[in-house]
Scaffold this active site. Structure first.
Site, PDB file in Angstrom:
ATOM      1  N   GLN A  89      -0.881  10.275  -8.830  1.00  0.00           N
ATOM      2  CA  GLN A  89       0.098  10.128  -7.696  1.00  0.00           C
ATOM      3  C   GLN A  89       1.513  10.785  -8.135  1.00  0.00           C
ATOM      4  O   GLN A  89       2.405  10.693  -7.274  1.00  0.00           O
ATOM      5  CB  GLN A  89       0.339   8.686  -7.024  1.00  0.00           C
ATOM      6  N   HIS A 154       1.826   4.527  -8.246  1.00  0.00           N
ATOM      7  CA  HIS A 154       2.729   3.886  -7.795  1.00  0.00           C
ATOM      8  C   HIS A 154       4.223   3.957  -8.375  1.00  0.00           C
ATOM      9  O   HIS A 154       4.695   3.352  -8.890  1.00  0.00           O
ATOM     10  CB  HIS A 154       2.522   2.209  -7.884  1.00  0.00           C
ATOM     11  N   GLU A 247       2.049  -3.340   4.694  1.00  0.00           N
ATOM     12  CA  GLU A 247       3.092  -3.977   5.320  1.00  0.00           C
ATOM     13  C   GLU A 247       4.451  -3.330   5.749  1.00  0.00           C
ATOM     14  O   GLU A 247       4.926  -2.190   4.710  1.00  0.00           O
ATOM     15  CB  GLU A 247       3.275  -5.184   4.712  1.00  0.00           C
ATOM     16  N   TYR A 257      10.401 -10.057  -1.614  1.00  0.00           N
ATOM     17  CA  TYR A 257       9.282  -9.853  -0.496  1.00  0.00           C
ATOM     18  C   TYR A 257       8.015  -9.961  -1.156  1.00  0.00           C
ATOM     19  O   TYR A 257       7.124  -9.705  -0.318  1.00  0.00           O
ATOM     20  CB  TYR A 257       9.608  -8.160  -0.095  1.00  0.00           C
ATOM     21  N   TYR A 268      -9.113  -3.895  -5.120  1.00  0.00           N
ATOM     22  CA  TYR A 268     -10.148  -3.015  -4.651  1.00  0.00           C
ATOM     23  C   TYR A 268     -11.760  -3.646  -5.115  1.00  0.00           C
ATOM     24  O   TYR A 268     -12.462  -3.073  -4.471  1.00  0.00           O
ATOM     25  CB  TYR A 268      -9.600  -1.801  -5.424  1.00  0.00           C
TER      26      TYR A 268
END
Length: 377
Positions: A89, A154, A247, A257, A268
């Protein structure tokens, strides 16, 4: 959506008789019209519109920044872009123009940057775009996620400015879950800086022992959308859950949060997140909206343009896993309804922007990625 059809019928022998017949009929939504403007993009990630009729800038994950203009197409890679950690990523992520770009020609890039131990973290810098759009000059990195913990996952990396010129940056937790709760680390955080990369004196953790002063909010997983609601001024952020639990949050100064202590998702593997204590944890902010099944949300754009009044008071979000475009209808910051668009195209939508012409512009995440323009009939 339904509407009622009312008919008035006259009975000649008995005078005028009003007979009201209510018939439920579907109210057809306007159909999106998609125009493919460009293909052969290598996993495009972000775009930014240039002032005037000068097109846009597009990032490709492998490290290319390109200029695209209607009628002229896609440029060769722009020189002066920093080296990126292009793995999984990671790579070249967001491009954003400075609020004063018309005068300064300054643009900002976020990207995955390699560390000495082979891991990587998110970095942000700025440079001056040359008048001919061929070079990024004097690029300076002013922010680095510390420590560097990602092996390729991430990174976050979304950028947005508020009305006061403050820069907000989203940071993933590098797939190291507990770090999102550690205030001495920059994983799983939203940070707030000045346009020059300095720490504002009114940030919530300034002068707090053991906390990074850049932090605005924490407890985030992998934020892939960051934008201000133009109607309310509220900062919206959305993030990937693990298996379930994507979310939307409204990041406020100093708030937690929840990730990974509070989550609607599971691993997963199908097992519970080891640290999770439930979907709600006292002292932690609840999400404003949750998808129990993850669409794989990415990109976010509020729509207030007059070109397509049917779309006013909406926010559009790309879906990578579901391969469609999500439209949320709003009243202020309250979500009234949700619909899916472009499902028939079956494309991973990475980025969503509203152009100066009132059309939506999308990037699809593929080795043959596309730039799409979307409007209504």
């Amino acid at each position: 959506m339904l509407f009622s059809l009312t008919r008035i019928v006259t009975a000649p022998a008995r005078g005028l008789l009003l007979l009201v017949l209510t018939v439920s009929m579907p109210l057809l939504a306007a159909e999106p019209v998609v125009t493919e403007l460009q293909d052969k993009l290598d996993h495009p990630w972000s775009l930014a519109f240039l002032p005037g009729n000068n097109g846009m800038l597009i990032t490709e994950r492998a490290g290319q920044l390109r200029h695209w203009q209607q009628g002229k197409g896609l440029s060769a890679p722009i020189d002066g872009v920093p080296a990126v950690f292009a793995k999984s990523q990671g790579g070249l992520l967001e491009v954003a123009l400075a609020p004063d770009f018309a005068q300064s020609r300054r643009l900002y890039l976020s990207f995955a940057e390699a560390g000495e131990d082979g891991n990587a973290g998110t970095a942000v810098g700025y440079g001056r775009l040359s008048e001919d759009y061929r070079r990024l000059e004097h690029f300076t990195v002013f922010f680095r996620q510390q420590p560097k913990l990602s092996s390729g996952n991430h990174f976050g990396g979304k950028l947005t400015f508020d009305n006061h010129g403050m820069l907000f940056i989203s940071l993933g937790e590098n797939n190291q879950r507990p770090t999102a709760q550690d205030l001495d680390k920059l994983q799983g955080k939203i940070v707030r800086l000045t346009a020059e990369g300095k720490v504002p004196v009114d940030n919530p953790f300034v002068n707090k022992a053991g906390a990074r002063p850049e932090i605005w909010s924490y407890g985030h997983r992998n934020p892939q959308g960051l934008a201000f609601n133009p109607v309310t001024g509220t900062l919206w952020e959305h993030e990937h859950g693990p298996r379930g639990g994507d979310e939307i949050n409204f990041p406020a100064a100093g708030k937690n949060y929840g990730w990974p202590l509070a989550t609607h998702g599971i691993n997963y593997s199908g097992l519970k997140i080891p640290e999770a204590k439930g979907t709600r944890v006292p002292g932690m902010a609840d999400p404003a909206h949750v998808w129990e099944k993850s669409p794989g949300i990415s990109g976010m754009a509020f729509y207030q343009d007059e070109r397509f009044p049917q779309w006013k008071n909406s926010v559009f979000i790309g879906a990578l896993a579901e391969r469609n475009l999500i439209r949320l209808t709003l009243e202020g910051d309250r979500i009234l309804s949700e619909e899916r668009l472009l499902t028939d195209r079956n494309e991973r939508i990475r980025e969503v922007r509203v152009g100066p012409d009132g059309y939506l512009y999308l990037l699809t995440d593929d080795s043959d990625g596309k730039l799409l323009r979307v409007g209504l009939k």
